[in-house]
Design an enzyme around this catalytic site. Structure first.
Site, PDB file in Angstrom:
ATOM      1  N   ASN A 114      29.337  41.811  37.000  1.00 57.55           N
ATOM      2  CA  ASN A 114      28.649  41.859  38.489  1.00 57.55           C
ATOM      3  C   ASN A 114      27.449  40.743  38.417  1.00 57.55           C
ATOM      4  OD1 ASN A 114      30.113  43.704  39.358  1.00 57.55           O
ATOM      5  ND2 ASN A 114      28.931  45.488  38.783  1.00 57.55           N
ATOM      6  N   ASP A 133      34.585  51.266  41.699  1.00 58.44           N
ATOM      7  CA  ASP A 133      33.827  51.251  42.677  1.00 58.44           C
ATOM      8  C   ASP A 133      34.351  52.457  43.760  1.00 58.44           C
ATOM      9  OD1 ASP A 133      34.226  48.396  41.988  1.00 58.44           O
ATOM     10  OD2 ASP A 133      32.346  48.564  43.015  1.00 58.44           O
ATOM     11  N   HIS A 165      32.478  52.536  35.105  1.00 58.25           N
ATOM     12  CA  HIS A 165      31.361  51.967  35.106  1.00 58.25           C
ATOM     13  C   HIS A 165      30.525  52.216  36.678  1.00 58.25           C
ATOM     14  CE1 HIS A 165      32.540  48.814  32.133  1.00 58.25           C
ATOM     15  NE2 HIS A 165      33.748  48.551  32.977  1.00 58.25           N
ATOM     16  N   ASP A 166      30.971  52.185  37.655  1.00 52.63           N
ATOM     17  CA  ASP A 166      30.231  52.348  38.688  1.00 52.63           C
ATOM     18  C   ASP A 166      29.764  53.723  39.228  1.00 52.63           C
ATOM     19  OD1 ASP A 166      32.375  49.577  40.358  1.00 52.63           O
ATOM     20  OD2 ASP A 166      30.478  49.373  39.202  1.00 52.63           O
TER      21      ASP A 166
HETATM   22  O1  RIB Z   1      31.478  44.832  34.636  1.00 51.11           O
HETATM   23  C1  RIB Z   1      31.935  46.058  35.343  1.00 51.11           C
HETATM   24  C2  RIB Z   1      31.681  45.949  36.897  1.00 51.11           C
HETATM   25  O2  RIB Z   1      32.426  44.871  37.482  1.00 51.11           O
HETATM   26  C3  RIB Z   1      32.156  47.161  37.791  1.00 51.11           C
HETATM   27  O3  RIB Z   1      31.414  47.303  38.933  1.00 51.11           O
HETATM   28  C4  RIB Z   1      33.723  46.592  38.010  1.00 51.11           C
HETATM   29  O4  RIB Z   1      34.002  47.321  39.283  1.00 51.11           O
HETATM   30  C5  RIB Z   1      33.469  45.116  38.394  1.00 51.11           C
HETATM   31  O5  RIB Z   1      32.676  45.003  39.754  1.00 51.11           O
HETATM   32 CA    CA Z   2      32.132  47.154  40.968  1.00 50.93          CA
END
Ligand code: RIB
Ligand code: CA
Length: 313
Positions: free
Chosen positions: A167, A16, A240-241
């Protein structure tokens, strides 16, 4: 060139934090505000982390604290094994002077969207509790949201359970509200984010620009890689983010496929699964564009360019 207006809804969290970095000085993005949700750590910690990142990068962006627990479930999941006790272990930040806004994130989302021309994109990179609560409190915001580009879900293997991604699992009911809202959704799931592993060679590449941003990237990613290695055995952690923000900077970085996606909120082992109808067997109208592939070279170029935006200072 018109900059894309976004509100980043996040749970910092190392990845993030890189999403905030990438959006913060991008010439393609106008980061209107940051709303924070519990997820990788408690709300108190994720809010402090968002403020620390904005203070360190000198981003003049308001930060709003939001929901500290899921809409319905009484069990809050956090991801301490990946992000550490603080939720952003690794960097040593200065004394935090930046403060969160008084207004609750959900009210900020509603007021900002209702006063807008319908040109704001929501970019959730944590559990969807804030977004769902805003939709339930003021359903009129649904027609005011330009698009939701979210990191979450998978049409393949989960990461917290075999079925579900963090998430969505953290608040499956909130995800159900969002995916049934009728809002245009781009779902950036593990299917593509697991292809952008931040190997040590990537960290070294990004550190070459020798700025505060590159230093923060290196410190965050070294911790993130260590924990990802311990948990998943990977040499580089999946970033990821920031894929959501990269997509808004250059949509050609992702290949997407229209699918009907339904959230399992009744299951036990599969609670929180994003059931994506890849082959259209359900005959139901698609409610999401699901990312099915990523141009990894283009993604790392976007990250490098985003970090270099901080060098000009
Ligand atoms: O599964 C990955 C997600 O879950 C990402 O957004 C990580 O920051 C957690 O929030
Ligand atoms: Ca996240």
């Amino acid at each position: 060139m018109e900059r894309r207006k976004i509100i980043l809804d996040c749970d910092p969290g190392h990845d993030d934090a890189i999403a905030i970095l990438l959006a913060g000085k991008s010439k393609y993005i106008e980061l209107l505000g940051i709303t924070v949700v519990a997820g990788n750590q408690t709300l108190e910690k994720t809010t402090k982390n968002a403020l620390n990142v904005c203070q360190y990068l000198e981003l003049d962006v308001p930060v709003y604290a939001g929901c500290g627990q899921p809409m319905i479930r009484d069990k809050q999941v956090i991801s301490e094994e990946i992000h550490g006790e603080s939720g952003l272990d690794g960097p040593a930040f200065e004394i935090l002077e930046r403060k969160a806004e008084e207004k609750h994130a959900v009210l900020y989302l509603i007021e900002t969207l209702m006063n807008s021309d319908g040109d704001i994109t929501l970019v959730p990179t944590g559990p969807l509790t804030n977004i769902a609560m805003a939709m339930r409190l003021e359903p009129k915001i649904v027609s005011k949201i330009k698009e939701i580009v979210l990191m979450g879900g998978t049409y393949q293997l989960g990461n917290v359970t075999p079925a579900a991604e963090f998430n969505i699992l953290a608040d499956g009911d909130a995800a159900h509200v969002v995916f049934t809202s009728g809002c245009p959704i781009v779902m950036v799931g593990l299917d593509v984010t697991r292809k952008v592993l931040c190997y040590p060679s990537i960290i070294e590449r990004m550190e070459k620009s020798n700025s505060k941003a590159s230093q923060l990237f290196g410190e965050l990613m070294r911790f993130f890689n260590k924990s990802q290695k311990e948990v998943f055995g990977w040499e580089g952690g999946p970033l990821h983010d920031p894929v959501t923000v990269a997509y808004l900077i250059d949509s050609s970085v992702l290949k997407t496929k229209e699918m009907y996606t339904e959230i399992d909120i009744r299951g036990t082992q599969s609670y929180g699964r994003t059931n994506c109808d890849f082959f259209g067997n359900s005959g139901k109208k698609a409610n999401s564009k699901v990312a099915v592939d990523i141009d990894t070279e283009k993604f790392w170029d976007i990250i490098e360019e985003g970090i270099k935006e901080y060098c000009a200072e």
